[in-house]
Enzyme design. Structure first.
Site, PDB file in Angstrom:
ATOM      1  N   SER A 150       0.759  -1.200   0.035  1.00  0.00           N
ATOM      2  CA  SER A 150       0.016   0.089  -0.017  1.00  0.00           C
ATOM      3  C   SER A 150       0.899   1.162   0.056  1.00  0.00           C
ATOM      4  CB  SER A 150      -0.844  -0.008   1.223  1.00  0.00           C
ATOM      5  OG  SER A 150      -2.120   0.961   1.044  1.00  0.00           O
TER       6      SER A 150
ATOM      7  N   HIS B 259      -7.593  -5.487  -0.245  1.00  0.00           N
ATOM      8  CA  HIS B 259      -6.501  -4.868  -0.177  1.00  0.00           C
ATOM      9  C   HIS B 259      -5.261  -5.389   0.664  1.00  0.00           C
ATOM     10  CE1 HIS B 259      -4.042  -1.091  -0.278  1.00  0.00           C
ATOM     11  NE2 HIS B 259      -4.191  -1.005   1.124  1.00  0.00           N
TER      12      HIS B 259
ATOM     13  N   ASP C  80      -9.797  -5.077  -4.693  1.00  0.00           N
ATOM     14  CA  ASP C  80      -8.968  -3.935  -3.991  1.00  0.00           C
ATOM     15  C   ASP C  80      -9.986  -2.774  -3.856  1.00  0.00           C
ATOM     16  OD1 ASP C  80      -7.531  -2.094  -2.598  1.00  0.00           O
ATOM     17  OD2 ASP C  80      -5.612  -3.013  -3.183  1.00  0.00           O
TER      18      ASP C  80
END
Length: 274
Positions: free
Chosen positions: A95, A254, A225
């Site tokens: 991320s 995610h 995601d």
């Protein structure tokens, strides 16, 4: 606790376990190095040296008011790698940590780096602009900041219970322990760092960084995601990289390094051993 002090006086906490080729993990917003437990134990048991730090203002690192931007994040990572004198390292970022890894390699060069992997990562650019029409409107990120400022504890409960791990999807089986661990990590960090971090991860354009990188990079992303939408991230990053490989995971959320650790770890190991 092992810490280093950066050139602007910030104490950064890190873990450094084992011997062998180093793998360095950069965590996502607003978490800590604890988010890599499943990866650190797996790679340690496979003969690697594993290192992970808490980003400034996050986890056990100093809760400073300033420097919550990608330049400082990359420089802090560089300070850790220099302090430990890491060579031939593999950098893995999830991320926001994926942006940190990309910016670190582009900004500090590849002399210490063998390969990299970015998972569910924010590059090339999250926010919608004239040049990035597929991005998310700035109002989405303004909304995240507003929720954080209004009730951070509630916000950090709702995010993992819903979109972060895909627990809001049909047939999902939410893990209360995973949700609570996300909340725990988030609440360890500082509100100011997390508030500013939303701008850092959403508005930094990594396009030129990606173009500079020549080491092999594995781009891993789930097509379900809900935090960093697939179409405007992974395929674009893989295209910009000179030596990028795109790996798409059908239905993965995610937070796939946690919920799908077995698959992710096996694919990372195969990539590192190539």
């Amino acid at each position: 606790m092992p810490t280093i002090t950066t050139k602007d006086g910030v104490e950064i906490f890190y873990k450094d376990w084992g011997k062998g080729q180093p793998i360095v993990f950069s965590h996502g917003w607003p978490l800590s190095s604890d988010d890599w437990d499943a990866q650190m134990l797996f790679f340690l048991n496979n003969g690697f040296r594993v290192i992970a730090h808490d980003r400034r203002g996050h986890g056990r690192s100093a809760q400073v008011a300033d420097g919550h931007d990608m330049d400082h994040y990359a420089d802090d990572l560089a300070a850790v790698t220099a302090h430990l004198d890491l060579k031939n390292a593999v950098h893995v970022g999830h991320s926001t940590g994926g942006g940190e890894v990309v910016h670190y390699i582009a900004r500090h060069g590849e002399s210490r780096v063998a390969k990299a992997a970015i998972l569910s990562a924010v590059p090339p650019l999250m926010v919608q602009t004239a040049n990035n029409p597929g991005g998310l409107p700035k109002s989405v990120f303004d909304g995240l900041q507003a929720q954080l400022a209004a009730n951070r504890s509630q916000f950090y409960r709702d995010l993992p219970a819903g979109p972060f791990y895909g627990y809001n999807g049909p047939g999902a089986k939410p893990s209360e322990a995973v949700i609570q661990n996300w909340w725990r990590q988030g609440m360890m960090g500082g509100a100011k760092a997390h508030y500013d971090g939303i701008v850092a991860f959403s508005q930094t354009d990594f396009t030129e960084d990606l173009k500079k990188i020549t080491v092999p990079v594995l781009v891993m992303h789930g097509d379900d995601d809900q935090i960093v939408p697939y179409a405007d991230s992974a395929p674009l990053s893989a295209k910009l990289l000179k030596n990028g490989t795109l790996k798409t995971y059908k239905g993965f959320p995610h937070g796939m390094p946690t919920t799908e650790a077995e698959t992710i770890n096996a694919d990372l190991l195969a990539f590192i051993r190539e």
